[in-house]
Design an enzyme around this catalytic site. Structure first.
Site, short mmCIF file in Angstrom:
data_model
loop_
_atom_site.label_atom_id
_atom_site.label_comp_id
_atom_site.label_asym_id
_atom_site.label_seq_id
_atom_site.Cartn_x
_atom_site.Cartn_y
_atom_site.Cartn_z
N ALA A 64 11.37 36.54 90.60
CA ALA A 64 11.78 35.44 89.73
C ALA A 64 10.81 35.26 88.57
CB ALA A 64 11.89 34.14 90.53
N GLU A 65 9.52 35.18 88.86
CA GLU A 65 8.55 34.98 87.79
C GLU A 65 8.47 36.19 86.87
OE1 GLU A 65 4.24 33.12 86.72
OE2 GLU A 65 5.11 32.78 88.69
#
Length: 178
Positions: A64-65
């Protein structure tokens, strides 16, 4: 596992190795990179699982990051970005042998911060490439007005090379259509 993956998978692996060596090391394959969307897939292997052989929640957060940061870097006009907050909800698990599809899209692109929504789904095994059940959803907030140090001016070159649309969106708030 096929020792000779199809050409598009080979290119996806090469792209990922160049854009994010950490994601590449766990087998993630970046498909599309643009200021408005970053997508990819993760074949679930023991490299990215916790001891019960299901996708590790920390790996979902890493993905996600990583994807939100790539998109935010492009959307900011290739300024340096830094994640300041990550919130993730896990709904289902993915086990060894599954393929996870991922899409990151901006919710807010401002002058100093951006907020990205990242969703992970199991790939529907009956229809190649189609989304099945959602596994998790993340909200990533990034500081995006940081100067790029002189010795790292080339940091965005690989993204520019692979971007489907290198034009950064104007400061705005998006309505997520995920």
């Amino acid at each position: 596992m096929d020792p000779h993956p199809p050409p598009q998978r080979q290119e996806s692996g090469k792209k990922t190795a160049e854009l994010d060596p950490v994601l590449h090391s766990i087998g993630f394959e970046i498909e599309e990179v643009s200021p408005s969307q970053v997508t990819g897939r993760l074949p679930i292997t023991s490299k990215c699982c916790q001891p019960f052989q299901v996708l590790h929640g920390g790996v979902s957060a890493l993905v996600a990051e990583g994807l939100a940061s790539m998109g935010a870097h492009m959307a900011s006009g290739f300024r340096r970005v830094a994640g300041v907050s990550l919130s993730i909800n896990h709904f289902r698990s993915a086990k060894v042998g599954d393929v996870v599809l991922v899409r990151a899209a901006p919710i807010h692109v401002g002058r100093s911060t951006q907020v990205w929504d990242v969703k992970l789904w199991k790939q529907d095994p009956s229809t190649q490439g189609k989304k099945g059940p959602q596994i998790s959803e993340s909200r990533v907030t990034l500081l995006c007005n940081l100067p790029v140090p002189d010795n790292l001016k080339h940091a965005g070159d690989a993204l520019k090379k692979y971007a489907t649309d290198a034009e950064a969106p104007k400061t705005t708030t998006f309505t997520s259509r995920l």
